[in-house]
Design an enzyme around this catalytic site. Structure first.
Site, PDB file in Angstrom:
ATOM      1  N   GLU A 229      65.108 -17.894-108.012  1.00  0.00           N
ATOM      2  CA  GLU A 229      65.284 -17.362-109.366  1.00  0.00           C
ATOM      3  C   GLU A 229      65.058 -18.530-110.300  1.00  0.00           C
ATOM      4  OE1 GLU A 229      65.552 -14.339-110.032  1.00  0.00           O
ATOM      5  OE2 GLU A 229      66.560 -13.319-108.387  1.00  0.00           O
ATOM      6  N   GLU A 354      59.619 -23.342-121.342  1.00  0.00           N
ATOM      7  CA  GLU A 354      61.002 -22.888-121.423  1.00  0.00           C
ATOM      8  C   GLU A 354      61.824 -23.969-122.139  1.00  0.00           C
ATOM      9  OE1 GLU A 354      63.500 -22.860-117.839  1.00  0.00           O
ATOM     10  OE2 GLU A 354      64.102 -20.842-118.420  1.00  0.00           O
TER      11      GLU A 354
HETATM   12  P1  NAD Z   1      67.751 -27.546-111.724  1.00  0.00           P
HETATM   13  O1  NAD Z   1      66.536 -27.014-111.067  1.00  0.00           O
HETATM   14  O2  NAD Z   1      67.715 -28.918-112.264  1.00  0.00           O
HETATM   15  O3  NAD Z   1      68.998 -27.519-110.711  1.00  0.00           O
HETATM   16  C1  NAD Z   1      69.402 -26.338-110.064  1.00  0.00           C
HETATM   17  C2  NAD Z   1      70.211 -26.702-108.826  1.00  0.00           C
HETATM   18  O4  NAD Z   1      69.341 -27.349-107.888  1.00  0.00           O
HETATM   19  C3  NAD Z   1      71.341 -27.669-109.098  1.00  0.00           C
HETATM   20  O5  NAD Z   1      72.471 -27.300-108.326  1.00  0.00           O
HETATM   21  C4  NAD Z   1      70.773 -28.993-108.607  1.00  0.00           C
HETATM   22  O6  NAD Z   1      71.776 -29.908-108.205  1.00  0.00           O
HETATM   23  C5  NAD Z   1      69.948 -28.546-107.439  1.00  0.00           C
HETATM   24  N1  NAD Z   1      68.891 -29.473-107.008  1.00  0.00           N
HETATM   25  C6  NAD Z   1      68.307 -30.479-107.710  1.00  0.00           C
HETATM   26  N2  NAD Z   1      67.401 -31.126-106.957  1.00  0.00           N
HETATM   27  C7  NAD Z   1      67.383 -30.528-105.755  1.00  0.00           C
HETATM   28  C8  NAD Z   1      66.641 -30.716-104.547  1.00  0.00           C
HETATM   29  N3  NAD Z   1      65.712 -31.680-104.433  1.00  0.00           N
HETATM   30  N4  NAD Z   1      66.870 -29.892-103.504  1.00  0.00           N
HETATM   31  C9  NAD Z   1      67.779 -28.889-103.611  1.00  0.00           C
HETATM   32  N5  NAD Z   1      68.526 -28.677-104.707  1.00  0.00           N
HETATM   33  C10 NAD Z   1      68.322 -29.468-105.776  1.00  0.00           C
HETATM   34  O7  NAD Z   1      68.116 -26.473-112.838  1.00  0.00           O
HETATM   35  P2  NAD Z   1      69.277 -26.555-113.936  1.00  0.00           P
HETATM   36  O8  NAD Z   1      68.834 -27.538-114.973  1.00  0.00           O
HETATM   37  O9  NAD Z   1      70.604 -26.703-113.288  1.00  0.00           O
HETATM   38  O10 NAD Z   1      69.211 -25.056-114.521  1.00  0.00           O
HETATM   39  C11 NAD Z   1      68.332 -24.662-115.501  1.00  0.00           C
HETATM   40  C12 NAD Z   1      67.150 -23.891-114.922  1.00  0.00           C
HETATM   41  O11 NAD Z   1      67.605 -22.790-114.125  1.00  0.00           O
HETATM   42  C13 NAD Z   1      66.285 -23.254-115.997  1.00  0.00           C
HETATM   43  O12 NAD Z   1      64.931 -23.464-115.718  1.00  0.00           O
HETATM   44  C14 NAD Z   1      66.611 -21.768-115.889  1.00  0.00           C
HETATM   45  O13 NAD Z   1      65.632 -20.904-116.336  1.00  0.00           O
HETATM   46  C15 NAD Z   1      66.856 -21.620-114.449  1.00  0.00           C
HETATM   47  N6  NAD Z   1      67.651 -20.403-114.193  1.00  0.00           N
HETATM   48  C16 NAD Z   1      67.042 -19.305-113.635  1.00  0.00           C
HETATM   49  C17 NAD Z   1      67.770 -18.134-113.413  1.00  0.00           C
HETATM   50  C18 NAD Z   1      67.140 -16.905-112.808  1.00  0.00           C
HETATM   51  O14 NAD Z   1      67.895 -16.073-112.320  1.00  0.00           O
HETATM   52  N7  NAD Z   1      65.831 -16.748-112.820  1.00  0.00           N
HETATM   53  C19 NAD Z   1      69.116 -18.087-113.751  1.00  0.00           C
HETATM   54  C20 NAD Z   1      69.689 -19.217-114.338  1.00  0.00           C
HETATM   55  C21 NAD Z   1      68.945 -20.369-114.528  1.00  0.00           C
END
Ligand code: NAD
Length: 456
Positions: A229, A354
């Site tokens: 997602e 975004e």
């Molecule tokens: P992010 O991608 O930076 O982090 C998301 C999660 O992934 C965190 O828990 C982070 O610690 C983890 N992560 C980071 N590096 C990783 C790796 N190498 N391997 C595995 N896990 C890792 O995102 P964010 O800044 O926390 O959230 C914002 C983003 O989330 C936005 O782009 C937003 O659109 C998206 N989002 C999507 C949905 C959906 O349902 N489509 C819902 C909410 C947020």
């Protein structure tokens, strides 16, 4: 072991330190989860259903506590935070019906009986972002547990507090030890280990498209199923024949809810050119009336951004743009940014990327075909809204826009009983809805011969 200082985004002050797990601790948690999963899957379906209902009941009894934690950790307005905590209980209740309804098929074949079973994957690793820490976690763990899996959940570094509390509440409710473990930690350590560990059998990732792509690549190396997602750049399309007052009054909440840190934020407003000026006249007072401030107040509609870094990132998108008008925001401590409406052209950065903040790009379109073309003119395809009083147009446009979750004359995106997820760079797979528990299973087909040796 190192620790992360969790900060209140409305004040900038620290709340408490949370220890970050090491890879060895993840491995230990997965080993225990595997044992717990075998016992859980062997329980009678009704026993798993009862356990999830008990968990829902305990969450329901702690809605106020969970909501207060989210106000402090995430800056969500108290009304929203209470809804989110209640939603976790509802999602658990909804999927508590699943263990007794995971129906297989009996398929007519010659020489015997053919039956399919929905077998749980085993251990499911769930990685969540910071924007909706409780709800997004529940969309994964409730159906995963219902289907007979164990869950290891990694909250985002910035927002671990409600997830940790949910882990404790699961045990208070009587869920077996080790079945649902919350493991706070760094993405590249804990999250990455979920993707590489051979005994984490499926990964559910919600977050940015950039990290999601890496997660999918790691899972591919292990041939591990993954749902993604990811980001969004959703369009709110307003036709000249729409209820313009209703469309304008609801547009601020559709993008500025959770300070725009919402994957479904309608961060582009496409308005038919003949009503463009009129729509902006109606939108301006609605944006000025949008209440930004102390998230602990019942009247607040929008709190701060999650961190100083996120506020600076969002503010960077505003360099050189044509601002139409701005709402208000508090000054001083905390990570505040006023809601901002920007005139844009389709190719502009503000119209393509975004922002994940309280900024909306407004653009005119000519006719129905132009509206669909512009709505699809982004790499993302998560959500969107269509405002029109013409039923045929509503049907045509909702079929033409390449997004996973659309709504007509409203901005609804999330109902636990309906499927949720994105097309294109917004993701893979669907959460919620009647089929989500089944998505956490693999189909096994068994043929029972009833007529001597089968030679087919
Ligand atoms: P992010 O991608 O930076 O982090 C998301 C999660 O992934 C965190 O828990 C982070 O610690 C983890 N992560 C980071 N590096 C990783 C790796 N190498 N391997 C595995 N896990 C890792 O995102 P964010 O800044 O926390 O959230 C914002 C983003 O989330 C936005 O782009 C937003 O659109 C998206 N989002 C999507 C949905 C959906 O349902 N489509 C819902 C909410 C947020």
């Amino acid at each position: 072991m190192s620790a992360f200082t969790v900060v209140n985004p409305a004040t900038g002050r620290p709340i408490r330190d949370v220890e970050l797990a090491t890879e060895a601790q993840v491995d230990d948690a997965v080993r225990r989860a595997l044992a717990a999963q075998r016992a859980w899957a062997a329980l009678a379906p009704v026993a798993r259903a009862d356990a999830l209902r008990a968990f829902a009941g305990v969450v329901e009894a702690h809605v106020d506590e969970l909501a207060a934690l989210e106000v402090a950790n995430s800056g969500h307005p108290i009304g929203s935070a209470r809804w989110e905590a209640g939603h976790v209980a509802q999602v658990l209740n909804y999927y508590a019906g699943a263990p007794e309804r995971l129906l297989g098929s009996q398929i007519p074949v010659a020489g015997g009986i053919d039956v399919t079973f929905h077998e749980p994957y085993g251990v499911v690793g769930i990685i969540v972002p910071w924007n909706f820490p409780m709800t997004i976690a529940a969309w994964g763990f409730a159906p995963a547990l219902a289907a007979g899996n164990a869950v290891v959940l990694k909250p985002a570094e910035l927002t671990p507090l409600t997830a940790l509390r949910l882990g404790e509440l699961a045990r208070e409710a009587g869920l077996p030890d080790d079945l649902f473990q919350v493991i706070p930690g760094a993405g590249p350590v804990v999250g990455r280990r979920f993707t590489t560990h051979p005994d984490v059998h499926m990964v559910v990732f919600t977050g940015s498209t950039a990290v999601g792509t890496e997660v999918a690549a790691e899972c591919a190396r292990m041939l591990k199923p993954v749902t993604l997602e990811l980001g969004g750049k959703s369009a709110n399309i307003v036709f000249a024949d729409a209820d313009l007052e209703g469309a304008a009054a609801s547009a601020p909440a559709a993008v500025f809810d959770n300070a725009g840190q919402d994957c479904c934020a309608r961060s582009r407003i496409l308005v038919q050119r003949s009503v463009y000026d009129r729509f902006l006249e109606l939108l301006e007072p609605a944006v000025h009336a949008w209440r930004v401030g102390d998230p602990a107040l019942e009247t607040t509609e929008m709190g701060p951004l999650i961190s100083a870094g996120q506020r600076d990132r969002v503010a960077g998108f505003l360099d050189g743009v044509d601002v139409a008008f701005r709402g208000a925001a508090p000054e001083g401590d905390g990570f505040w940014l006023a809601p901002t409406v920007v005139h844009a052209s389709p190719g502009d950065r503000i119209a393509q990327e975004e922002v994940f903040g309280p900024v909306v790009a407004v653009m005119p379109f000519e006719d129905e075909a132009d509206a669909v073309r512009l709505a699809n003119d982004t790499r993302y395809g998560l959500a969107g809204s269509i405002w029109t009083e013409n039923l045929g147009r509503a049907v045509r446009v909702s079929r033409g826009v390449r997004s996973g979750v659309l709504s007509v004359n409203s901005h609804s995106s999330v109902r636990y009983a309906t499927p949720f997820g994105g097309m294109k760079a917004s993701g893979l797979g669907r959460e919620l809805g009647p089929d989500a528990a089944e998505h956490f299973t693999e189909t096994k087909n068994v043929f029972y011969a009833t007529e001597g040796q089968d030679t087919a």
